[in-house]
Write an enzyme that holds these catalytic residues in place. Structure first.
Site, PDB file in Angstrom:
ATOM      1  N   GLU A   1       3.566  30.241  48.575  1.00  0.00           N
ATOM      2  CA  GLU A   1       2.855  28.864  48.275  1.00  0.00           C
ATOM      3  C   GLU A   1       1.984  28.925  46.809  1.00  0.00           C
ATOM      4  O   GLU A   1       0.968  28.608  46.668  1.00  0.00           O
ATOM      5  CB  GLU A   1       1.645  28.943  49.364  1.00  0.00           C
ATOM      6  CG  GLU A   1       2.182  29.335  50.543  1.00  0.00           C
ATOM      7  CD  GLU A   1       1.288  28.794  51.483  1.00  0.00           C
ATOM      8  OE1 GLU A   1       0.025  29.590  51.247  1.00  0.00           O
ATOM      9  OE2 GLU A   1       1.084  28.286  52.860  1.00  0.00           O
TER      10      GLU A   1
ATOM     11  N   GLU B   1       6.945  28.366  57.070  1.00  0.00           N
ATOM     12  CA  GLU B   1       6.068  28.830  57.356  1.00  0.00           C
ATOM     13  C   GLU B   1       5.596  27.097  58.520  1.00  0.00           C
ATOM     14  O   GLU B   1       5.168  25.976  58.097  1.00  0.00           O
ATOM     15  CB  GLU B   1       4.954  28.935  57.675  1.00  0.00           C
ATOM     16  CG  GLU B   1       5.096  30.428  56.549  1.00  0.00           C
ATOM     17  CD  GLU B   1       3.461  31.170  55.978  1.00  0.00           C
ATOM     18  OE1 GLU B   1       2.135  30.545  55.721  1.00  0.00           O
ATOM     19  OE2 GLU B   1       4.126  31.670  54.595  1.00  0.00           O
TER      20      GLU B   1
HETATM   21  C1  BG6 Z   1      -0.210  31.134  54.716  1.00  0.00           C
HETATM   22  C2  BG6 Z   1       0.823  32.227  53.903  1.00  0.00           C
HETATM   23  O1  BG6 Z   1      -0.780  30.334  53.813  1.00  0.00           O
HETATM   24  O2  BG6 Z   1      -0.523  30.719  55.387  1.00  0.00           O
HETATM   25  C3  BG6 Z   1       0.463  33.025  54.747  1.00  0.00           C
HETATM   26  O3  BG6 Z   1       2.154  31.714  53.254  1.00  0.00           O
HETATM   27  C4  BG6 Z   1      -0.849  33.717  55.770  1.00  0.00           C
HETATM   28  O4  BG6 Z   1       0.738  34.550  53.991  1.00  0.00           O
HETATM   29  C5  BG6 Z   1      -0.290  31.954  56.887  1.00  0.00           C
HETATM   30  O5  BG6 Z   1      -0.219  34.201  56.841  1.00  0.00           O
HETATM   31  C6  BG6 Z   1      -2.076  32.053  57.920  1.00  0.00           C
HETATM   32  O6  BG6 Z   1      -2.535  32.108  57.163  1.00  0.00           O
HETATM   33  P1  BG6 Z   1      -3.722  33.059  57.958  1.00  0.00           P
HETATM   34  O7  BG6 Z   1      -5.433  33.331  57.168  1.00  0.00           O
HETATM   35  O8  BG6 Z   1      -4.199  32.318  59.182  1.00  0.00           O
HETATM   36  O9  BG6 Z   1      -2.904  34.711  57.546  1.00  0.00           O
END
Ligand code: BG6
Length: 467
Positions: free
Chosen positions: A173, A362
């Site tokens: 990111e 993701e």
């Molecule tokens: C992304 C990141 O922003 O979102 C991850 O690359 C992160 O590392 C994921 O865990 C979800 O966000 P969160 O805050 O719910 O863990």
């Protein structure tokens, strides 16, 4: 469903070293910026002293339990697992001449374990952490020398794992530095825009150097960038809203533009000028940037809206991004708005813009789970979320978009990035640990585990169009 997933589609899951491994000082590991954020990206930056502890220090103890976890991923049929290498396991302070052998050996063991099951590693070189030594002594990415330290690290791991890892990503990111400068580029949160963009520039140059090194060293290697795909819609069809939306989408697309095209887009000149931003870019930097990525990867959790009218501006609780809520969408328990169609739209936007293969690295739903008296966890909300997003991926494939794979976020419960919570669970596999760190760390299959196994096994044919 018309869209068909390609035969070699890379189904799997994604985790990050600092959110799963724990063992934060084991085998010579140095402190990373993540170790100084025990309360997550939104928490304070805390100096570490001997004996103190944060939830990430143990996380889910993947450092020791990875064989069990990889076996569970294999049981679901994973073709691919995305994780990151903790830079501080390899170069504990960041500026050493020689790497830490014990750290290198850990990832050898991990990749060998994955190979046993035919699971392809997809490796992020830097996922929300860098050696704290580089922050303390050099000012993080604000200093050009960090480019060389990163290149040394990248070349070291490419050489070491060139026969084990084919797929690589540079910075997780990368556009997040605009919202979380300490996490992204090792700068104090109150840094001014010129300092942040200068550090970002250094990181973009380092990314291009890693791309070049990967192309030189890794046979058949493919290396991509990684964007937070925070796609924005105009709140209304007012031309002012549309123009403001285009401007704000360019804030993050800028990173992809540089990494995929090899030069700064024209619109940044005006942006820098009007915001009084000075960035030193050398001719050599411009030449380096011409080495472009092989594919685009991104995370997608939600979309947001934009209005040009400050009075209407009301912030939604987003992942670090302050997006205007969309009145047509429901939200997760954490206020992230759920928009499967947005994923199809985003895939089309990125493919139209770059004509490079895309990898969704993701996507997932953070939710509280309940363990029933019989030990079962019936996470239909997670199944529905993932099903509906994957149906839209199939639609995008049918639109003609080239999609390499899909790794859902957190296939096993892990520590959340934004607030370091365990209770925000993404997994198909439950981990017995709470926000205070209590629990046996025992792993347990959720209902979604069996659902995802069927999706992978049927190459997407078991998905249901619920519209
Ligand atoms: C992304 C990141 O922003 O979102 C991850 O690359 C992160 O590392 C994921 O865990 C979800 O966000 P969160 O805050 O719910 O863990």
């Amino acid at each position: 469903m018309n869209g068909k997933f390609p035969q070699h589609f890379l189904w799997g899951g994604a985790v990050a070293a600092n959110q799963v491994e724990g063992a934060y000082q084991a085998d010579g590991k140095g402190l990373s910026t993540s170790d100084l954020q025990p309360q997550g990206i939104f928490g304070a930056i805390t100096p570490r002293t001997a004996g103190d502890s944060g939830i990430k220090d143990v996380a889910i103890d993947f450092y020791h339990r990875y064989p069990e976890d990889i076996a569970l991923f294999a049981e679901m049929g994973f073709k691919c697992l995305r994780t990151s290498i903790a830079w501080t396991r390899i170069f504990p302070q960041g500026d050493e001449e020689t790497p830490n052998e014990a750290g290198l050996a850990f990832y050898d063991r991990l990749f060998d374990e994955m190979a046993k099951y035919g699971i392809q590693p997809l490796i992020t070189l830097s996922h929300y952490e860098m050696p704290y030594g580089l922050v303390k002594h050099y000012g993080g990415w604000g200093d050009r020398r960090t480019i060389d330290f990163f290149e040394r690290y990248a070349r070291t791991v490419f050489e070491r794992y060139k026969h084990k890892v084919k797929y690589w990503l540079t910075f997780n990111e990368i556009n997040m530095s605009l919202h979380a400068p300490f996490t992204g580029v090792g700068l104090p949160p109150e840094s001014d825009k010129s300092a942040i963009y200068q550090a970002i520039h250094h990181q973009l140059v380092a990314s291009a150097k890693a791309v070049k090194a990967c192309h030189e060293i890794v046979p058949e290697g493919k290396i991509g960038n990684m964007l937070l795909g925070g796609i924005l819609y105009p709140l209304s069809c007012k031309p002012e809203d549309l123009l403001e939306t285009q401007r704000q989408n360019r804030d993050w697309l800028f990173f992809g533009d540089v990494q995929a095209r090899g030069y700064y887009p024209a619109y940044m000149q005006r942006f820098f000028r009007e915001n009084g931003i000075q960035v030193a870019i050398t001719e050599e930097d411009r030449r380096t940037l011409r080495e472009t990525i092989d594919f685009i990867s991104f995370s997608y959790y939600m979309s947001g809206c934009v209005t040009a009218d400050p009075e209407q501006y009301e912030t939604a609780r987003g992942n670090i991004l302050d997006m205007v809520p969309n009145p047509h969408l429901a939200s997760s328990e954490w206020g992230w708005q759920i928009d499967p169609i947005g994923l199809r739209y985003l895939l089309n936007v990125l493919y139209d813009r770059y004509q490079k293969p895309l990898f969704i690295v993701e996507n997932g739903l953070g939710a509280k789970d309940r363990v029933e008296a019989d030990g079962s966890i019936n996470d239909d909300y997670r199944i529905n979320y993932l099903n509906d997003h994957l149906v839209q991926v199939a639609e995008a494939i049918d639109d003609g978009v080239e999609v390499m794979g899909y790794t859902s976020w957190g296939p096993i419960d892990l520590v959340s990035a934004s607030k370091a919570e365990m209770s925000k669970r993404y997994g198909f596999i439950h981990v017995d640990r709470d926000d205070a760190g209590n629990g046996s760390l025992e792993r347990r299959r959720k209902k979604s585990f069996y659902w995802y196994r069927d999706v992978i096994h049927s190459n997407g044919a078991s998905l249901k169009d619920r519209r």
